[in-house]
Scaffold this active site. Structure first.
Site, short mmCIF file in Angstrom:
data_model
loop_
_atom_site.label_atom_id
_atom_site.label_comp_id
_atom_site.label_asym_id
_atom_site.label_seq_id
_atom_site.Cartn_x
_atom_site.Cartn_y
_atom_site.Cartn_z
N GLN A 175 15.49 -16.09 61.00
CA GLN A 175 15.08 -14.68 60.89
C GLN A 175 15.71 -14.02 59.67
O GLN A 175 15.87 -12.79 59.63
CB GLN A 175 15.45 -13.93 62.17
CG GLN A 175 14.70 -14.43 63.39
CD GLN A 175 15.07 -13.69 64.67
OE1 GLN A 175 15.53 -12.54 64.64
NE2 GLN A 175 14.87 -14.34 65.80
N HIS B 66 18.38 -12.60 65.12
CA HIS B 66 18.57 -11.18 65.44
C HIS B 66 19.01 -10.39 64.20
O HIS B 66 19.95 -9.60 64.25
CB HIS B 66 19.59 -10.99 66.56
CG HIS B 66 19.15 -11.55 67.87
ND1 HIS B 66 19.80 -11.28 69.04
CD2 HIS B 66 18.12 -12.37 68.21
CE1 HIS B 66 19.21 -11.90 70.05
NE2 HIS B 66 18.18 -12.57 69.55
N ARG C 169 20.36 -4.50 70.31
CA ARG C 169 20.33 -5.97 70.35
C ARG C 169 19.58 -6.52 69.15
O ARG C 169 20.15 -7.16 68.29
CB ARG C 169 19.69 -6.44 71.65
CG ARG C 169 19.70 -7.97 71.82
CD ARG C 169 19.18 -8.36 73.20
NE ARG C 169 19.29 -9.80 73.42
CZ ARG C 169 18.35 -10.68 73.12
NH1 ARG C 169 17.19 -10.28 72.60
NH2 ARG C 169 18.54 -11.97 73.34
N GLY D 293 14.32 -7.76 74.25
CA GLY D 293 15.25 -8.17 75.29
C GLY D 293 15.44 -9.67 75.24
O GLY D 293 14.82 -10.37 74.44
N PRO D 294 16.31 -10.23 76.11
CA PRO D 294 16.62 -11.67 76.06
C PRO D 294 15.41 -12.55 76.37
O PRO D 294 15.15 -13.52 75.68
CB PRO D 294 17.73 -11.83 77.08
CG PRO D 294 17.64 -10.64 77.96
CD PRO D 294 17.12 -9.53 77.12
#
Length: 270
Positions: free
Chosen positions: A89, A154, A234, A253-254
């Site tokens: 990413q 992330h 996050r 989210g996860p």
């Protein structure tokens, strides 16, 4: 039930209680391919410019281009040589066009990953846009914010202009693993700000002057004013400014519990 679903139900209930009328929209959409299948490689951000072209970043190659939305003609503006991407990413990420791009402020702002002493670092830079006929170019890069932590996970990297003339930038928690420290709740000290040490910026949304400095009206959090506008995030890859000047974020989210947040100055979203 996810966070988004819960809040949509809450909004629907609030609208019913307040007597609001919800109108169904009868709209149809048509998908049309622009250009050939190999027009772009790993595109990441897309902006509809004031010149009626699509402005696109390509994550791995470091190419920024304009694409004609009818003909698919591609005008390569620049290829940033020191972009670093290894398939995660990282790489060339967000792009923001100055509201006066075709006027007195022909500036384009970008975020990308580079290597510094063998470590990934995020940079926000400004380029000057020039147009010669139909051939555009981005030149004269100026670094605005340097050496923010970077990651191949992330990394977020969305960059948008606010109606207040400030840049807003999302930086994720860097894909924290079990034994690592999640920095989303850590805030810079005054000594960090004075030394331009941005190591505690992961998990934040930043608000930045167009010269890279800290706005005087940024929130003071724990006694310190920095670029940090909100924290406890996050991976807020989505960032958009409404016509009314409100900032919204879409956060992963996860594996569920994605969030759509209204971003408020100084708020903790962790």
């Amino acid at each position: 039930m996810t966070f988004v679903k819960k809040n949509l139900l809450w909004l629907l209930g609030a609208a019913m209680c307040c007597g609001a009328i919800v109108h169904a929209q009868d709209e149809s959409f048509t998908m049309t391919q622009i250009g050939t299948n190999n027009l772009l490689t790993k595109p990441w951000d897309l902006q509809y410019g004031p010149d009626d072209y699509l402005w696109i970043t390509e994550r791995e190659s470091g190419i920024i281009s304009r694409v004609h939305p009818q003909t698919g003609e591609k005008d390569v503006l620049v290829q940033i040589a020191d972009v670093y991407a290894d398939g995660g990413q990282d790489g060339l990420l967000g792009i923001a066009l100055h509201p006066e791009l075709l006027g007195d402020s022909a500036y384009v702002y970008v975020s990308y990953t580079r290597l510094f002493r063998g470590q990934r670092r995020q940079r926000i830079a400004r380029y000057t846009y020039q147009l010669n006929g139909t051939d555009g170019s981005l030149t004269n890069p100026i670094v605005l914010v340097e050496n923010m932590p970077g990651s191949n996970d992330h990394n977020s990297g969305r960059l948008v202009f606010g109606l207040d003339g400030k840049l807003y930038y999302s930086i994720g928690d860097q894909g924290v693993k079990n034994c690592d420290t999640n920095l989303a709740q850590f805030l810079p000290s005054q000594a960090d700000v004075d030394a331009e040490n941005w190591s505690d910026y992961p998990g934040k949304i930043l608000r930045i002057n167009t010269d890279g400095s800290i706005p005087d009206d940024n929130p003071v959090i724990n006694g310190v004013r920095s670029h940090v506008f909100s924290y406890g995030h996050r991976n807020p890859q989505g960032l958009v400014m409404s016509k009314g000047g409100k900032l919204y974020s879409d956060e992963h989210g996860p594996s569920s519990d994605d969030e759509a947040n209204l971003i408020v100055a100084g708020k903790n979203y962790g």
